[in-house]
Design a protein around this motif. Structure first.
Motif, mmCIF file in Angstrom:
data_model
loop_
_atom_site.group_PDB
_atom_site.id
_atom_site.type_symbol
_atom_site.label_atom_id
_atom_site.label_comp_id
_atom_site.label_asym_id
_atom_site.label_seq_id
_atom_site.Cartn_x
_atom_site.Cartn_y
_atom_site.Cartn_z
ATOM 1 N N ALA A 1 5.491 39.789 -21.159
ATOM 2 C CA ALA A 1 5.762 38.836 -22.235
ATOM 3 C C ALA A 1 4.485 38.397 -22.952
ATOM 4 O O ALA A 1 4.533 37.584 -23.875
ATOM 5 C CB ALA A 1 6.482 37.606 -21.675
ATOM 6 N N GLY A 2 3.337 38.902 -22.501
ATOM 7 C CA GLY A 2 2.075 38.564 -23.144
ATOM 8 C C GLY A 2 1.400 37.329 -22.585
ATOM 9 O O GLY A 2 0.449 36.807 -23.191
ATOM 10 N N TRP A 3 1.880 36.847 -21.426
ATOM 11 C CA TRP A 3 1.267 35.678 -20.785
ATOM 12 C C TRP A 3 0.428 36.160 -19.607
ATOM 13 O O TRP A 3 0.903 36.896 -18.746
ATOM 14 C CB TRP A 3 2.323 34.699 -20.289
ATOM 15 N N HIS A 4 -0.812 35.706 -19.547
ATOM 16 C CA HIS A 4 -1.701 36.186 -18.491
ATOM 17 C C HIS A 4 -2.374 35.002 -17.793
ATOM 18 O O HIS A 4 -2.942 34.125 -18.451
ATOM 19 C CB HIS A 4 -2.774 37.119 -19.070
ATOM 20 N N LEU A 5 -2.319 35.015 -16.456
ATOM 21 C CA LEU A 5 -3.011 33.997 -15.682
ATOM 22 C C LEU A 5 -4.471 34.400 -15.496
ATOM 23 O O LEU A 5 -4.789 35.592 -15.444
ATOM 24 C CB LEU A 5 -2.356 33.850 -14.303
ATOM 25 N N PRO A 6 -5.370 33.425 -15.367
ATOM 26 C CA PRO A 6 -6.757 33.760 -15.022
ATOM 27 C C PRO A 6 -6.802 34.501 -13.683
ATOM 28 O O PRO A 6 -6.022 34.193 -12.778
ATOM 29 C CB PRO A 6 -7.431 32.386 -14.915
ATOM 30 N N GLU A 7 -7.682 35.469 -13.568
ATOM 31 C CA GLU A 7 -7.729 36.291 -12.354
ATOM 32 C C GLU A 7 -7.948 35.462 -11.102
ATOM 33 O O GLU A 7 -7.441 35.797 -10.031
ATOM 34 C CB GLU A 7 -8.834 37.339 -12.479
ATOM 35 N N VAL B 1 4.033 35.861 -1.715
ATOM 36 C CA VAL B 1 3.013 36.665 -2.394
ATOM 37 C C VAL B 1 3.677 37.797 -3.181
ATOM 38 O O VAL B 1 3.293 38.103 -4.317
ATOM 39 C CB VAL B 1 1.990 37.215 -1.383
ATOM 40 N N GLY B 2 4.690 38.435 -2.589
ATOM 41 C CA GLY B 2 5.421 39.486 -3.292
ATOM 42 C C GLY B 2 6.129 38.961 -4.529
ATOM 43 O O GLY B 2 6.125 39.592 -5.594
ATOM 44 N N TRP B 3 6.740 37.779 -4.397
ATOM 45 C CA TRP B 3 7.414 37.141 -5.531
ATOM 46 C C TRP B 3 6.413 36.871 -6.652
ATOM 47 O O TRP B 3 6.695 37.106 -7.834
ATOM 48 C CB TRP B 3 8.045 35.834 -5.066
ATOM 49 N N SER B 4 5.237 36.398 -6.290
ATOM 50 C CA SER B 4 4.202 36.120 -7.273
ATOM 51 C C SER B 4 3.833 37.372 -8.059
ATOM 52 O O SER B 4 3.637 37.328 -9.281
ATOM 53 C CB SER B 4 2.954 35.552 -6.577
ATOM 54 N N GLY B 5 3.760 38.509 -7.362
ATOM 55 C CA GLY B 5 3.421 39.756 -8.034
ATOM 56 C C GLY B 5 4.463 40.159 -9.072
ATOM 57 O O GLY B 5 4.123 40.579 -10.187
ATOM 58 N N TYR B 6 5.736 40.018 -8.730
ATOM 59 C CA TYR B 6 6.803 40.349 -9.673
ATOM 60 C C TYR B 6 6.783 39.415 -10.880
ATOM 61 O O TYR B 6 6.962 39.838 -12.026
ATOM 62 C CB TYR B 6 8.166 40.279 -8.983
ATOM 63 N N VAL B 7 6.582 38.117 -10.628
ATOM 64 C CA VAL B 7 6.573 37.149 -11.727
ATOM 65 C C VAL B 7 5.389 37.405 -12.657
ATOM 66 O O VAL B 7 5.513 37.340 -13.882
ATOM 67 C CB VAL B 7 6.547 35.707 -11.178
ATOM 68 N N ARG B 8 4.230 37.717 -12.084
ATOM 69 C CA ARG B 8 3.067 38.023 -12.928
ATOM 70 C C ARG B 8 3.321 39.249 -13.781
ATOM 71 O O ARG B 8 2.898 39.318 -14.940
ATOM 72 C CB ARG B 8 1.815 38.223 -12.069
ATOM 73 N N SER B 9 4.027 40.240 -13.211
ATOM 74 C CA SER B 9 4.358 41.439 -13.975
ATOM 75 C C SER B 9 5.253 41.103 -15.163
ATOM 76 O O SER B 9 5.032 41.589 -16.279
ATOM 77 C CB SER B 9 5.052 42.460 -13.066
ATOM 78 N N LEU B 10 6.250 40.250 -14.926
ATOM 79 C CA LEU B 10 7.140 39.833 -16.011
ATOM 80 C C LEU B 10 6.373 39.028 -17.062
ATOM 81 O O LEU B 10 6.602 39.170 -18.264
ATOM 82 C CB LEU B 10 8.302 39.013 -15.449
ATOM 83 N N MET B 11 5.451 38.174 -16.604
ATOM 84 C CA MET B 11 4.640 37.383 -17.529
ATOM 85 C C MET B 11 3.739 38.280 -18.380
ATOM 86 O O MET B 11 3.585 38.058 -19.587
ATOM 87 C CB MET B 11 3.795 36.363 -16.749
ATOM 88 N N ASP B 12 3.169 39.304 -17.747
ATOM 89 C CA ASP B 12 2.305 40.233 -18.485
ATOM 90 C C ASP B 12 3.087 40.960 -19.571
ATOM 91 O O ASP B 12 2.583 41.183 -20.679
ATOM 92 C CB ASP B 12 1.680 41.245 -17.518
#
Length: 500
Positions: free
Chosen positions: A140-146, A127-138
């Protein structure tokens, strides 16, 4: 009945069981592989997050001393683990060690404890890894659906697709073989350590000596609810809760200790090591030494870059670089944290599957899970089962409060292993020991005392949850494990043969 609950499995029998072809793991790991595994699992979010929390709330610049104190506690336990892992090179770590010294029921309890510890640890890290990856994606302008970012992100439903996918991918890697796992870990750990070294070297240029004053801030009495010291400690010793001061260093040590969790997982790979008598002590002690040095260096740098009272709690390293006018390093730190958590997750999953495999080979869990893959020689059945369950757990569950169960489980294992060293020295002095814990029984006793002290610093809620899980473990043992124990069945056959 008591004699059956505390029957021990001889070291010779444990080693003999590893030689059965359908239950034998492939030996492919070296001392370097083990050291890399240790560094890979120890260096995680702790080095990027805990430094700021304890510096700001508890220890100030003396956080470096807290890391040293925590490292000493781990070193005491590591010396005990090194003796056992080199003497009993069998999968299962503390479970196997306690089976040879304390008996079947204590072994079951510690195995049950480790299953919970590693399962929750894997899910929390994913779950922590997911948070970091989402931050990096954000960024870069990539956003996952909530709805795909976790259970707290949507009303009534949420699924963390990244955490789920990570655990499944690592499950596949572990099924395909330990050597592949070691190679993946080596590459990722090299990247992670490089990022940490960049932080240390670059940050050293921004240190201001005034930020270290005072190095040990004056103790401050605070309301009980505002202190991070354990209510158990306050109740037992009757002092008013304080932050900072000399006592604050030891309180901080009980917090930063959790950044060291993982070196004991190296011991679960003893059966898959080519020369365990030589390489297990090197892997366990080497990885702990490397990580302690890195932790101390990072804490010195971050408290020198920014005054401890101004440090961020959530992202102290990244924010310290921003405060000095170098925000570019924040992206590097986030990348290092995301990469680092990949190996932490994989090695936690590795540790759990090996403990589960050892328990099933002994019959305390269904023997169906003790067969290795005919080609890859890995425990594929428990790996797949646990990988899928943990992936689902990571996807659907917010585990922040349960994370402390990982900590108490590890410390409980430390206590058991230290006691087992003393007992096995008395009951089996004839065993060849490639590595011997120095100053027995003093070092194991110190290890027990230090581990119990840190356990007492944990919240009362954690003790309650731990007690519930242990009670459930007793029920499972008496309902299934005791009657299906391979050791018990072997003793019955031997008794029947003698009766004839």
């Amino acid at each position: 009945m008591t004699s059956t609950l505390f029957r021990t499995k001889s070291v010779e029998q444990s080693i003999q069981d590893t030689e059965e072809p359908e239950h034998a793991l492939k030996k492919s790991l070296s001392a370097l592989d083990l050291t890399v595994f240790g560094v890979g699992v120890i260096i995680g979010t702790g080095i990027f997050v805990l430094t700021g929390k304890v510096a700001k709330e508890t220890a100030g610049p003396a956080t470096a001393l807290a890391f040293v104190a925590a490292g000493v506690v781990c070193a005491l336990a590591a010396l005990c683990y090194a003796e056992f892992a080199s003497t009993v090179p069998v999968a299962g770590s503390a479970y196997t060690f306690s089976y040879a010294s304390l008996g079947e029921l204590p072994a079951w309890i510690i195995g049950w404890d480790l299953v919970l510890e590693f399962a929750l640890g894997t899910a929390v890290v994913a779950v922590g890894w997911s948070g970091y990856v989402r931050s990096l994606m954000d960024n870069a302008g990539w956003h996952l659906p909530e709805v795909l970012t976790g259970p707290d992100a949507a009303e009534g439903f949420g699924f963390d697709i990244l955490a789920f996918a990570l655990v499944l991918a690592l499950t596949v890697i572990l099924v395909l073989g330990m050597k592949l796992s070691a190679r993946v870990t080596t590459v990722v750990v090299a990247i992670k350590v490089a990022v940490v070294l960049i932080v240390i070297i670059a940050g050293a240029f921004f240190i201001k000596a005034d930020n270290y004053k005072p190095f040990i801030p004056k103790a401050q009495e605070v309301p009980p609810g505002d202190s991070i010291q354990s209510p158990l400690i306050q109740l037992m010793f009757g002092y008013a809760p304080t932050n900072f001061g000399v006592l604050g260093i030891f309180t901080a040590a009980s917090v930063v200790f959790f950044a060291f969790i993982g070196f004991d997982i190296v011991a679960t790979a003893a059966e898959e090591t080519r020369l365990p008598q030589r390489d297990m002590p090197r892997g366990i002690l080497g990885s702990l030494l490397i990580c302690t040095v890195l932790y101390v260096a990072v804490s010195i740098v971050v408290t020198g870059m920014q005054h401890y009272s101004e440090l961020s709690v959530d992202a102290p390293l990244a924010d310290a670089f921003k405060a000095t006018g170098h925000p570019a390093y924040a992206g590097i730190i986030s990348f290092g944290a995301a990469v680092g958590l990949t190996t932490v997750c994989m090695i936690l999953l590795l540790g759990q599957t090996r403990v589960f495999f050892a328990m099933s080979r002994d019959g305390l869990l269904p023997r169906f899970f003790s067969h290795v893959h005919p080609k890859y020689k890995t425990p594929h059945r428990p790996t797949i089962l646990l990988g899928v369950l943990i992936a689902i757990l990571a996807g659907f569950t917010s585990l922040d409060e349960l994370a402390e169960l990982v900590n108490i489980g590890t410390l409980f294992a430390f206590v058991v292993v230290a006691l087992s060293v003393i007992i096995l020295r008395r009951t089996r002095p004839d065993l060849p020991r490639a590595f011997r814990t120095p100053m027995v029984p003093l070092v194991p006793i110190l290890s027990v005392a230090a581990s119990v002290w840190l356990m007492l610093n944990l919240p009362a809620e954690t003790w309650m949850r731990f007690g519930i899980w242990m009670a459930l473990g007793f029920l499972v043992y008496f309902a299934y494990g005791r009657s299906h124990s391979q050791l018990g069945r072997r003793e019955k056959r031997l008794g029947a043969d003698n009766a004839r």
